[in-house]
Write a protein that holds these residues in place. Structure first.
Motif, short mmCIF file in Angstrom:
data_model
loop_
_atom_site.label_atom_id
_atom_site.label_comp_id
_atom_site.label_asym_id
_atom_site.label_seq_id
_atom_site.Cartn_x
_atom_site.Cartn_y
_atom_site.Cartn_z
N ARG A 1 -4.17 20.11 -6.30
CA ARG A 1 -5.66 20.41 -5.60
C ARG A 1 -6.15 19.21 -4.84
NH1 ARG A 1 -4.78 21.80 -10.37
NH2 ARG A 1 -5.52 19.89 -11.37
N SER A 2 -5.38 18.29 -4.33
CA SER A 2 -5.74 17.11 -3.34
C SER A 2 -4.91 16.69 -2.67
CB SER A 2 -6.77 16.25 -4.37
OG SER A 2 -5.66 15.33 -4.93
N ILE A 3 -5.18 15.90 -1.55
CA ILE A 3 -4.41 15.08 -0.77
C ILE A 3 -5.34 13.81 -0.48
CG2 ILE A 3 -3.82 17.00 0.46
CD1 ILE A 3 -5.39 16.00 2.93
N THR A 4 -4.19 12.64 -0.59
CA THR A 4 -4.80 11.30 -0.29
C THR A 4 -3.77 10.74 0.80
OG1 THR A 4 -2.70 10.50 -1.66
CG2 THR A 4 -4.82 11.10 -2.81
N GLY A 5 -4.80 9.63 1.50
CA GLY A 5 -4.38 9.14 2.55
C GLY A 5 -5.14 7.81 2.75
N ILE A 6 -4.67 6.92 3.87
CA ILE A 6 -5.15 5.65 4.34
C ILE A 6 -5.98 5.70 5.42
CG2 ILE A 6 -4.54 3.32 4.77
CD1 ILE A 6 -2.76 3.28 2.31
N GLU A 7 -7.07 5.31 5.38
CA GLU A 7 -8.00 5.26 6.62
C GLU A 7 -7.90 3.91 7.14
OE1 GLU A 7 -11.35 8.70 5.89
OE2 GLU A 7 -11.84 6.24 6.07
N ILE A 8 -7.80 3.39 8.38
CA ILE A 8 -7.86 2.06 8.92
C ILE A 8 -9.10 2.38 9.95
CG2 ILE A 8 -6.86 0.16 10.17
CD1 ILE A 8 -4.40 1.04 9.09
N GLU A 9 -10.19 1.55 10.14
CA GLU A 9 -11.42 1.95 10.77
C GLU A 9 -12.19 0.65 10.85
OE1 GLU A 9 -14.95 5.27 11.42
OE2 GLU A 9 -13.91 5.04 9.49
N ASN A 10 -12.64 0.06 11.60
CA ASN A 10 -13.48 -0.99 12.17
C ASN A 10 -13.12 -2.19 11.33
OD1 ASN A 10 -15.59 0.66 13.31
ND2 ASN A 10 -16.41 1.45 11.27
N GLY A 11 -11.86 -2.37 11.33
CA GLY A 11 -11.05 -3.66 10.85
C GLY A 11 -11.05 -3.39 9.26
N ASN A 12 -11.25 -2.31 8.52
CA ASN A 12 -11.35 -2.08 7.22
C ASN A 12 -10.05 -1.37 7.03
OD1 ASN A 12 -13.56 -3.70 6.56
ND2 ASN A 12 -14.76 -1.82 7.27
N ILE A 13 -9.60 -1.18 5.74
CA ILE A 13 -8.56 -0.31 4.88
C ILE A 13 -9.08 0.22 3.81
CG2 ILE A 13 -7.41 -2.13 3.79
CD1 ILE A 13 -4.80 -0.78 4.70
N ALA A 14 -8.99 1.82 3.57
CA ALA A 14 -9.20 2.23 2.44
C ALA A 14 -8.40 3.43 2.01
CB ALA A 14 -10.75 3.04 2.80
N LEU A 15 -8.47 3.78 0.66
CA LEU A 15 -7.61 4.70 0.26
C LEU A 15 -8.45 5.83 0.07
CD1 LEU A 15 -4.89 5.91 -1.14
CD2 LEU A 15 -5.74 4.64 -3.23
N ILE A 16 -8.23 7.00 0.51
CA ILE A 16 -9.34 8.18 0.54
C ILE A 16 -8.57 9.60 -0.31
CG2 ILE A 16 -10.70 7.43 2.18
CD1 ILE A 16 -8.11 10.03 3.16
N LYS A 17 -9.23 10.32 -0.78
CA LYS A 17 -8.73 11.68 -1.37
C LYS A 17 -9.72 12.82 -0.71
CE LYS A 17 -9.76 12.89 -5.62
NZ LYS A 17 -9.66 12.97 -7.16
N TRP A 18 -9.21 13.85 -0.26
CA TRP A 18 -9.90 15.04 0.06
C TRP A 18 -9.39 16.03 -0.79
CZ3 TRP A 18 -12.96 15.66 4.36
CH2 TRP A 18 -12.90 14.83 5.17
N PHE B 1 0.94 -1.30 0.10
CA PHE B 1 -0.09 -0.02 0.09
C PHE B 1 0.72 1.11 0.12
CE2 PHE B 1 -2.56 -3.38 1.98
CZ PHE B 1 -3.93 -3.17 1.70
N ASN B 2 0.47 2.42 -0.63
CA ASN B 2 0.96 3.52 -0.50
C ASN B 2 0.04 4.54 -0.38
OD1 ASN B 2 2.43 6.01 -1.40
ND2 ASN B 2 4.06 4.59 -1.77
N ASP B 3 0.31 5.52 0.58
CA ASP B 3 -0.93 6.63 0.77
C ASP B 3 -0.92 7.74 0.03
OD1 ASP B 3 1.43 7.75 2.14
OD2 ASP B 3 0.70 8.13 3.96
N GLY B 4 0.16 7.75 -0.67
CA GLY B 4 0.31 8.87 -1.80
C GLY B 4 0.80 10.06 -1.16
N SER B 5 0.25 11.14 -1.46
CA SER B 5 0.89 12.24 -0.48
C SER B 5 -0.11 13.65 -0.58
CB SER B 5 1.99 13.04 -1.67
OG SER B 5 1.46 14.01 -2.56
N CYS B 6 0.21 14.55 0.13
CA CYS B 6 -0.43 15.77 0.44
C CYS B 6 -0.08 16.89 -0.56
CB CYS B 6 -0.33 16.24 2.13
SG CYS B 6 -1.11 15.02 3.21
N VAL B 7 0.78 16.68 -1.56
CA VAL B 7 0.99 17.67 -2.49
C VAL B 7 0.54 17.39 -3.79
CG1 VAL B 7 2.85 18.68 -1.09
CG2 VAL B 7 3.27 16.70 -2.44
N HIS B 8 -0.39 16.49 -4.21
CA HIS B 8 -1.08 16.28 -5.29
C HIS B 8 -1.75 17.67 -5.89
CE1 HIS B 8 -0.61 12.05 -5.03
NE2 HIS B 8 -1.34 11.79 -3.94
#
Length: 301
Positions: free
Chosen positions: A255-272, A246-253
């Motif tokens: 006009r957007s930032i990407t990251g990885i959430e871990i919640e409720n035993g799940n993993i997801a790649l997200i973008k704001w 996995f790679n969470d990307g960066s916060c310097v895309h």
């Protein structure tokens, strides 16, 4: 001289271990490259997005883990200038820290944080002009090279590190690259000329780094490994039976930032990102790029 595999081995063996369960919530960002708000500051354009996202995660009781290159200490000689340009960000991170919900890793651009004395000088306290006093920021904070999240019930491990261990010139030769960035690439960046030493801006180097990390994963029972460094988001699908890289990307895309959430035993790649409402006003939104997927579906080989 140690190979990339040896460097990753050492990072894993010496990693700080943190227990978690299906009630735990983590947000992973990396490669913020917080700068001094100058023309060469890639973070400045996304600072409001990042601040909004981090506020959301604080209010929803997430733990923040930063996977390296948080502070841009290659382009900038003095942390004070970075702090003053991003004071509201650091004060928000301080709220995570005060609730024991902040864990920091160092990358190549903040490699100096391997040295506890540098961490102490930059981050333990800051001067507050309003009071004329030194004020605590992150007192006694410790930067790690890696963290292993270990599930308390299944013993499943998630290996978190920046990923520059797989990049010789950004690990062993980081001081040379820092010098080149400061004297050559930062001034040229203003004119749109990219730094060829960075895997984030050099596709050939990016592929080499990913190949070395995947080799380490293959040699270590397909252990879930989450890095940053390349700025390229990666999210394997469990049903595809691929390596768990996995790679969470960066916060310097742009006009957007990407990251990885871990919640409720799940993993997801997200973008704001910033989006436009029908009435023409702007809003900051989150979307899922990949997942959520159950962590338990990522089996070892």
């Amino acid at each position: 001289m140690l190979s990339s595999q040896d460097r990753l081995d050492n990072a894993y063996k010496n990693a700080r271990r943190i227990s978690f369960n299906n009630d735990s919530k983590f947000i992973l960002f990396s490669d913020c490259h917080r700068g001094d708000a100058s023309f060469a500051d890639d973070f400045a354009n996304n600072r409001n997005i990042y601040f909004h996202a981090l506020t959301h995660y604080f209010n929803h009781h997430f733990t923040y883990i930063e996977l390296g290159d948080g502070d841009e200490l290659w382009e900038n000689l003095f942390f004070k200038e970075i702090f003053e340009a991003n004071k509201n960000v650091y004060q928000l991170m301080q709220r995570f820290f005060n609730e024991n919900r902040l864990h920091m890793l160092f990358g190549n651009h903040d490699f100096v944080y391997r040295n506890p004395n540098v961490v102490k000088r930059n981050l333990f306290e800051y001067f507050e002009p309003k009071t004329g006093l030194k004020t605590p920021l992150f007192p006694n904070i410790k930067y790690e090279e890696a963290i292993v999240l270990e599930h308390s019930e299944t013993q499943q491990e998630l290996f978190l590190t920046h990923g520059h261990q797989a990049d010789f010139m950004n690990y062993v030769g980081w001081k040379i690259n820092r010098f080149l960035v400061r004297v050559l690439w930062k001034p040229l960046q203003v004119w749109g000329i990219k730094d060829p030493t960075s895997p984030a801006k050099n596709y050939v180097e990016l592929i080499k780094v990913e190949r070395r990390i995947k080799k380490w994963i293959a040699n270590n029972q397909n252990k879930i490994t989450i890095t940053g460094h390349t700025h390229r988001p990666r999210f394997p699908k469990p049903e595809e039976n691929t390596l768990n890289y996995f790679n969470d990307g960066s916060c310097v895309h742009p006009r957007s930032i990407t990251g990885i959430e871990i919640e409720n035993g799940n993993i997801a790649l997200i973008k704001w990102f910033i989006d436009t409402k029908e009435d023409g006003t702007l809003q900051i939104k989150k979307e899922y790029l990949e997942g959520p997927e159950k962590l338990e579906h990522y089996r070892r080989q």
